[in-house]
Design a protein around this motif. Structure first.
Motif, PDB file in Angstrom:
ATOM      1  N   ARG A   2       0.843  -1.186   0.000  1.00 46.49           N
ATOM      2  CA  ARG A   2       0.000   0.000   0.000  1.00 46.49           C
ATOM      3  C   ARG A   2       0.887   1.247   0.000  1.00 46.49           C
ATOM      4  O   ARG A   2       1.863   1.327   0.756  1.00 46.49           O
ATOM      5  N   GLU A  42       8.981   0.258  -8.090  1.00 46.37           N
ATOM      6  CA  GLU A  42       8.512  -1.102  -8.339  1.00 46.37           C
ATOM      7  C   GLU A  42       7.653  -1.622  -7.184  1.00 46.37           C
ATOM      8  O   GLU A  42       6.705  -2.375  -7.398  1.00 46.37           O
ATOM      9  N   SER A  43       7.965  -1.205  -5.967  1.00 46.88           N
ATOM     10  CA  SER A  43       7.221  -1.702  -4.810  1.00 46.88           C
ATOM     11  C   SER A  43       5.781  -1.203  -4.781  1.00 46.88           C
ATOM     12  O   SER A  43       4.921  -1.810  -4.126  1.00 46.88           O
ATOM     13  N   ARG A  45       4.192   0.010  -7.868  1.00 44.06           N
ATOM     14  CA  ARG A  45       3.714   0.166  -9.244  1.00 44.06           C
ATOM     15  C   ARG A  45       2.292  -0.369  -9.430  1.00 44.06           C
ATOM     16  O   ARG A  45       1.456   0.238 -10.108  1.00 44.06           O
ATOM     17  N   ALA A  46       1.998  -1.515  -8.816  1.00 49.89           N
ATOM     18  CA  ALA A  46       0.670  -2.119  -8.974  1.00 49.89           C
ATOM     19  C   ALA A  46      -0.431  -1.260  -8.361  1.00 49.89           C
ATOM     20  O   ALA A  46      -1.617  -1.427  -8.687  1.00 49.89           O
ATOM     21  N   ARG A  47      -0.068  -0.330  -7.478  1.00 51.74           N
ATOM     22  CA  ARG A  47      -1.043   0.521  -6.798  1.00 51.74           C
ATOM     23  C   ARG A  47      -1.191   1.892  -7.468  1.00 51.74           C
ATOM     24  O   ARG A  47      -2.043   2.686  -7.055  1.00 51.74           O
ATOM     25  N   ASN A  49      -2.147   4.746 -10.247  1.00 53.03           N
ATOM     26  CA  ASN A  49      -3.276   4.940 -11.143  1.00 53.03           C
ATOM     27  C   ASN A  49      -2.867   4.651 -12.579  1.00 53.03           C
ATOM     28  O   ASN A  49      -1.683   4.738 -12.940  1.00 53.03           O
ATOM     29  N   ARG A 104       0.273  10.051 -11.089  1.00 57.28           N
ATOM     30  CA  ARG A 104       0.034   8.617 -10.993  1.00 57.28           C
ATOM     31  C   ARG A 104      -0.596   8.207  -9.656  1.00 57.28           C
ATOM     32  O   ARG A 104      -0.984   7.063  -9.477  1.00 57.28           O
ATOM     33  N   TRP A 105      -0.645   9.152  -8.717  1.00 57.59           N
ATOM     34  CA  TRP A 105      -1.262   8.875  -7.409  1.00 57.59           C
ATOM     35  C   TRP A 105      -1.467  10.184  -6.680  1.00 57.59           C
ATOM     36  O   TRP A 105      -0.704  11.130  -6.836  1.00 57.59           O
TER      37      TRP A 105
END
Length: 275
Positions: A2, A42-43, A45-47, A49, A104-105
């Motif tokens: 997260r 990278e830690s 990236r999946a979270r 936008n 991106r967030w």
């Protein structure tokens, strides 16, 4: 992971809150940015936008192409960052030529990155180059005592550095390269960004007359500690000047040269002139 649980995000939030508690961030004053490490990107990236539209930075920073930054938002209050960081802070991505960014967030209630983004990124580019990538934090705050000194001291690197060094023995150890000073300029534009980036070639501290301080460092602790040290030295100097227009004793040029040997720092001789 997260995003809000990431160590670098927690460090960013703590530094912003520490600055607010010092009284350096009235209303929406000041801004902070951090250049993410590849492993940090990278830690999370999946979270992030989904990529959106690109927005011009207002300057070109090819040395930062493709990098990610955490930045405070324009018009956002530092006092609210610890309360609701997703509203006040953004993670942005730069394009492959360093001329545009996209969010991106963060900034979930709208808005954009700090209005000082061109200044931050131009100086990140300089500090990345001159430090071999070690510096990752740029911090701007409205440091009260340092601002006050810009009304009474000559606006030169030599005078400000020497006066600040003399106020506390640790100062020439913490910022041995000295500090740079810029006369008043309109904030947020390309002109002040260019002038600040010139100073960042050789200093980690730039003082903006009648406005505040701009610092660069390797991490949150070192950057905050640098600004805190300069501002405390400015506070001591103001107290000294309020008690007497002259100093009965001070740290001498030869004292400074002794510090060089014991603390293994190099102090430019142009700051060690006889008064």
């Amino acid at each position: 992971m997260r995003i809000l649980e990431s160590k670098f995000v927690q460090g960013f939030i703590k530094m912003a809150d520490d600055g607010y508690k010092q009284g350096w961030h009235e209303r929406n004053g000041g801004n902070l940015s951090y250049r993410l490490k590849e492993s940090e990107v990278e830690s999370i990236r999946a979270r992030l936008n989904a990529p959106g539209d690109w927005t011009p930075i207002g300057t070109s920073v090819p040395g930062l192409a493709g990098e990610f930054f955490m930045v405070t938002g324009t018009g956002k209050y530092f006092r609210n960052i610890s309360v609701d960081p997703e509203v006040c802070v953004a993670i942005i991505e730069l394009d492959d030529i360093g001329e545009n960014y996209r969010i991106r967030w963060g900034l979930v209630e709208g808005g954009g990155p700090t209005s000082e983004l061109p200044t931050h990124l131009m100086n990140h580019e300089v500090k990345k180059r001159v430090t071999g990538g070690r510096h990752r934090v740029i911090y701007h705050a409205h440091t009260t005592n340092t601002i006050a000194l810009t009304f009474v001291l000559p606006l030169t690197d030599e005078v400000f550095t020497r006066e600040l060094w003399e106020m506390a023995t640790e100062c020439p150890v913490v910022f041995p390269e000295g500090v740079g000073v810029i006369g008043w300029m309109v904030p947020g534009g390309r002109d002040i960004a260019i002038e600040t980036s010139k100073l960042m070639e050789k200093y980690n501290v730039a003082i903006w007359a009648h406005h505040g301080m701009f610092c660069s460092g390797e991490d949150f602790d070192l950057t905050f500690g640098l600004m805190h040290t300069v501002e405390k030295s400015a506070e001591i100097l103001i107290k000294v000047l309020s008690m007497s227009p002259t100093k009965l004793q001070t740290i001498t040029p030869d004292n400074f040269r002794s510090l060089e040997k014991d603390f293994h720092v190099e102090l430019p001789e142009r700051f060690l002139y006889e008064k």
